[in-house]
Structures are given as C-alpha cells and as structure tokens.
Design a protein around this motif. Structure first.
Motif, PDB file in Angstrom:
ATOM      1  N   SER A  48       9.972 103.702  12.496  1.00  0.00           N
ATOM      2  CA  SER A  48       8.750 103.898  12.335  1.00  0.00           C
ATOM      3  C   SER A  48       7.676 103.523  12.813  1.00  0.00           C
ATOM      4  N   GLN A 158       8.701 104.427   7.410  1.00  0.00           N
ATOM      5  CA  GLN A 158       7.196 105.469   7.734  1.00  0.00           C
ATOM      6  C   GLN A 158       5.921 105.349   6.681  1.00  0.00           C
ATOM      7  N   VAL A 335      -1.086 107.247  17.511  1.00  0.00           N
ATOM      8  CA  VAL A 335       0.177 107.918  17.372  1.00  0.00           C
ATOM      9  C   VAL A 335       0.109 107.876  15.653  1.00  0.00           C
ATOM     10  N   ARG A 336       0.310 109.004  14.669  1.00  0.00           N
ATOM     11  CA  ARG A 336       0.810 108.581  13.456  1.00  0.00           C
ATOM     12  C   ARG A 336       2.050 108.287  12.916  1.00  0.00           C
ATOM     13  N   THR A 338       5.626 107.797  12.210  1.00  0.00           N
ATOM     14  CA  THR A 338       6.410 109.004  12.504  1.00  0.00           C
ATOM     15  C   THR A 338       7.792 108.625  11.839  1.00  0.00           C
TER      16      THR A 338
END
Length: 377
Positions: A48, A158, A335-336, A338
């Motif tokens: 992530s 994540q 970027v959150r 992933t």
C-alpha cells in the motif's frame, strides 16, 4: 621435417569433476533450494502506498485576502526532514504496534522463517523488520514523501499506511503548535509586564489623589490663579477708589481708613494665595503646592508612558498571534493509502536471478583463483 604427433582425445580429469561438483554445490543446489522456497513457501506480500508533503499556510492580511493575494507556500525542508526520520524511528514503530499489533500482522504465515517477524520480538527487532517492510522515498528538492508499506494481507498494508499518515499528521500539528507557542510566548510576557506597569501607574495616581484630596492639580491651580487675578482686580479697584476719596476728603475721614483697611486685607489675601502657589515667601508651605504639581506631573508622565507601552505590547501580541496563525503547518496527502488487489512481493524472479548471479559470480571467482594457484606451481 618432423611432424608433431596427433593430439590425444580430451578426457575428463579429476579437477574437471571437482569443478562440476563445486558448481552443483555452490550454485545449482542453493539456487534450487531458493527456487523451491520462493515459489513454494514464501507467502505473497501486498503493498500500500501513501504520498504526502508538509504545507505551510502563508495567508496575508484581510486586505490581501480581499485582493486575492493569499497564497500557500511550499513545503518546509526542515519539517519534511524531521518527518522522514520520524517515519523510520522507534517511536513511530512503537505507536503503530500499540495501535495495530505488528506481531499479529507480520506473524500470520506459518513456516516462513525469512519474511515473517520472529516470535517474542523486541522493539529493536521490530524496528529492523519495519525498515524491511516499510520503504520511505523522499525528494528533498520538492519535499514530497512517499511511503510503501507491505503486509501479508492488503487490508493490513493499507491500515499501516493510514496509521503512518495519521501519526505523521499529529507530529506536524505538534510542531505547528510548538512554533506558535514559541512565537507568541515572548510577546505575551511583554504584554503582561506592560499591563502590570500600567496598573501600578494608575494605582500611584489614585493613591496621590486620595492622600492629597486633589483630583486634578492642574484644574485646581487654574482656580487658584483665577482667584488671584480676581483679588488683583479688586486691589486695583480699591486703590483707585482710595485715590478718588483722597482727592476730596480731609485727614481723619473714616472713608480713608476704611479704604486703607480694605486695601490691606486684599494685599494680605494676595500674599497668602501666592504663598500657596509657591510664587513668593519662604518656609515649609511656600513651595508645597509646587511640589504637589511636580509629583502629579511625574505620575502623569509615568502613566502615559505605561499606557503607550501597553498599547505597543498589545499590538505586538496581536501581530504575533496573527503571524502564528498565518504560518500554520499541515500535512497534505497527494496519494491516499491504496488498497492492493494483487501481490507485488516477493519478486520471486528478481530475487532468484540475483541469488543465482551472485552465487555464480562467487563460484567463478573461486575457480579462477584455484586455477591461478595451480598454474603457479
């Protein structure tokens, strides 16, 4: 001319068999073992990614905001440097472990001694393992930080990335709060001192008025000067009246005695009033009123200075608070975290190629050294 004999057919010598055997032991067997492990035992790892940077808000004044001149500055290299080290620190690992339980996450696959976290790991072991499973990429030029987290389940990867982002945001907020506190603390101390100075100056003026029973010496002296002017006008009128009577009256006229008595009383009163003002005379009371005026003026100067100092300190404090608010930091995510759909690690083909090439290179070096030693005999 002598003809050389025909060369005999090449035959395998002992050294040749030793070279083949060493190749099998040093290169082929470990590569085969690594291949069996990577493709048969190693568990898939999911990645992530989260990317963020530190932003500093540089908002201007109200007029600048109305004029559209407000802007957001770029990231601070110092803040991002601190954050880069913080993500790899033992403190962050301990906080993530307390929130998510790293042993539960990284001890899921059984029978995988290479990629899993060992049992009863200490915090130092967890930090070493963390640096294998969490990669931080930082560009000092742009101030961008990207974090890649790995786990044996995509949800765990994540969750770790999200927790890293949250703890990093808390770290930046703490830095912003400390900077704001440092920026306003000195201004606040100056304001407190100025307020206390103004309070003392006003208390001194109040104490003087209570002790002397005078609210405003300036107004009081104006009243005294008005009274003195009135007495002088009366004296002038009495002298004129006496001159008029003297021109027509005989000696012994009671009007002359009355005029002289009136003039004497007015002159005595004028002398008394002048002594109160400290204009003439000697003795303890001759300058008493002048001293009171001097004391009051000194207290007035102190109070005015204290008022100006307070206003200046208040203005400086308001400016410091505004500056602290204007330079607030925050963490901006580009970027959150992933959520992976397929496993990216371990990269079996790459790892196997590296292992095979490394072993083959080491074997070649050993064989060359052995042959060079043999040829020197």
């Amino acid at each position: 001319m002598e003809i050389a004999p025909v060369a005999r057919p090449a035959r395998m010598q002992l050294r040749h068999w030793l070279v083949i055997l060493s190749f099998l032991l040093v290169v082929a067997t470990p590569t085969a073992v690594a291949s069996v492990y990577l493709y048969g035992e190693a568990v898939d790892q999911y990645a992530s990614r989260v990317g963020f940077t530190v932003r500093r808000e540089e908002g201007g004044s109200g007029l600048e905001i109305l004029g559209g001149l407000t802007e957001l500055s770029g990231s601070s290299s110092t803040d991002t440097d601190i954050l880069y080290e913080f993500i790899q620190s033992q403190e962050l690992v301990a906080k993530v472990d307390a929130a998510l339980d790293l042993e539960r996450i990284y001890q899921k696959p059984e029978g995988d001694p290479v990629f899993t976290l060992k049992e009863n790991a200490t915090i130092e072991d967890k930090v070493d393992y963390w640096r294998r499973m969490v990669r931080v990429f930082y560009d000092p030029g742009t101030g961008l930080i990207e974090v890649e987290t790995r786990a044996f389940a995509p949800e765990d990867a994540q969750a770790i990335a999200q927790k890293i982002f949250e703890l990093s945001s808390d770290m930046i907020n703490e830095l912003s709060a400390v900077a704001a506190s440092d920026l306003t603390r000195y201004a606040r101390d100056e304001l407190d001192q100025a307020a206390q100075r103004l309070k003392d100056a006003r208390l001194a003026v109040t104490r003087f008025r209570n002790e002397q029973q005078i609210v405003d010496p300036q107004a009081d002296i104006q009243g005294q000067m008005g009274l003195l002017s009135s007495l002088q006008a009366q004296l002038a009128a009495a002298l004129i009246e006496m001159d008029i009577i003297s021109s027509s009256a005989q000696d012994g006229d009671p009007r002359l005695a009355q005029s002289r008595r009136r003039i004497e009383v007015i002159q005595n009163r004028i002398a008394d009033e002048r002594r109160k003002l400290g204009v003439v005379g000697s003795g303890e009371g001759s300058t008493a009123y002048a001293d009171l005026i001097g004391q009051f003026e000194s207290l007035q100067v102190d109070r005015e200075f204290a008022e100006q100092s307070y206003l200046s300190a208040l203005s400086a404090y308001d400016a410091a608070v505004a500056e602290a608010r204007r330079k607030s930091r925050y963490l901006a995510a580009y970027v959150r975290p992933t959520l992976a759909e397929s496993a990216e690690y371990p990269r079996r083909a790459t790892l196997l190629a590296v292992i095979a090439l490394g072993l083959f290179g080491a074997w070649c070096m050993a064989v060359l050294i052995a042959y060079s030693l043999r040829d020197r005999r």
